[in-house]
Design a protein around this motif. Structure first.
Motif, PDB file in Angstrom:
ATOM      1  N   PRO A  12       0.835  -1.204   0.000  1.00 26.55           N
ATOM      2  CA  PRO A  12       0.000   0.000   0.000  1.00 26.55           C
ATOM      3  C   PRO A  12       0.870   1.255   0.000  1.00 26.55           C
ATOM      4  N   SER A  13       0.270   2.374  -0.290  1.00 28.63           N
ATOM      5  CA  SER A  13       0.966   3.627  -0.600  1.00 28.63           C
ATOM      6  C   SER A  13       2.253   3.890   0.183  1.00 28.63           C
ATOM      7  N   VAL A  18       4.855   4.864  -4.463  1.00 27.85           N
ATOM      8  CA  VAL A  18       3.601   4.196  -4.812  1.00 27.85           C
ATOM      9  C   VAL A  18       2.435   4.999  -4.238  1.00 27.85           C
ATOM     10  N   SER A  20      -1.562   4.360  -4.102  1.00 26.21           N
ATOM     11  CA  SER A  20      -2.551   3.332  -4.425  1.00 26.21           C
ATOM     12  C   SER A  20      -3.837   3.906  -5.012  1.00 26.21           C
ATOM     13  N   ASP A  23      -2.716   4.233  -8.762  1.00 26.91           N
ATOM     14  CA  ASP A  23      -1.671   3.345  -9.299  1.00 26.91           C
ATOM     15  C   ASP A  23      -0.518   4.133  -9.924  1.00 26.91           C
ATOM     16  N   TYR A  47      -2.910  -4.473  -4.200  1.00 29.41           N
ATOM     17  CA  TYR A  47      -2.208  -3.996  -3.010  1.00 29.41           C
ATOM     18  C   TYR A  47      -2.352  -4.991  -1.864  1.00 29.41           C
TER      19      TYR A  47
END
Length: 236
Positions: A12-13, A18, A20, A23, A47
């Motif tokens: 996850p972020s 990244v 989420s 994307d 994720y």
């Protein structure tokens, strides 16, 4: 070329690597661009935790994992490095700390990212007993907040992550000048594949976007650039 959809397991972020919600982020942009160079756009980004991603890769439930702590070789194939994480120590400039190695943190109060003692080189873990205080936090925005409010001498985290959250913080809070101390080695970040063929296709695409200059354009964005186009996070 693979005709079926390719599933990519991602943590996850981790801004700015990244995001989420759409994307995006540096790592995902490099991954997508390298595959697009080879005519592949059928990627499904999913994720999950690093642990689950590793298990899914080993069981071939996903084709690619962006993080993997297991052994590569017989059934798991590591790509060339997409980029390198650069963990750093950050202090307020006005304190004029001379921090040229981890040992210079001795006697200071430090807030690091979660599981830092497991990820950073061994001397750091043993040094934590010599710190005035030591804490690890899940929410890295809090590290910037603690440093700016002078609740802590030093924060330890990845450089672009720090720049991202500093820019977010700056939108709603005054900031102080900082000094970045690059006391940890850079950590290459490959992707991990369940297919040797797919890994080789990706590496070829990565080589091509590096040679064409597309890679440099992606990497020109540091954490602060991403933060300027992203809604501010709340500071706890």
């Amino acid at each position: 070329m693979p005709s079926e959809r390719i599933t990519v397991a991602v943590s996850p972020s981790v801004p700015p690597y990244v995001f989420s919600h759409d994307d995006s982020g540096l790592q995902l942009q490099i991954l997508k661009s390298a595959f697009k160079n080879q005519g592949i756009t059928n990627l499904d980004i999913v994720y999950m935790s690093n642990k689950r991603a590793g298990q899914s890769l080993e069981k071939k439930n996903v084709d690619i994992a962006m993080n993997y702590a297991g052994v590569t070789g017989s059934t798991i194939y590591s790509s060339k490095s997409l980029l390198a994480y650069q963990n750093v120590a950050v202090s307020l400039k006005k304190n004029n700390f001379k921090i040229n190695s981890v040992y210079d943190l001795s006697g200071k109060s430090v807030v690091a990212f979660q599981h830092a003692t497991e990820f950073l080189p061994a001397p750091f873990k043993s040094l934590t007993t010599k710190l005035r205080s030591y804490e690890e936090v899940v929410y890295q925005a809090a590290q910037v907040d603690h440093l700016m409010k002078e609740w802590v001498d030093v924060v330890v985290l990845e450089k672009r992550v720090f720049l991202y959250y500093l820019q977010q913080y700056k939108k709603t809070h005054p900031i102080q000048a900082i000094t970045i101390h690059p006391i940890f080695p850079a950590a290459p970040r490959p992707a991990y594949f369940s297919s040797k063929v797919l890994q080789e296709i990706f590496d070829m695409g990565l080589t091509h976007i590096i040679e064409s200059g597309e890679y440099s354009k992606i990497m020109a964005f540091d954490g602060s650039d991403y933060a300027q186009v992203t809604a501010p996070n709340s500071i706890k």
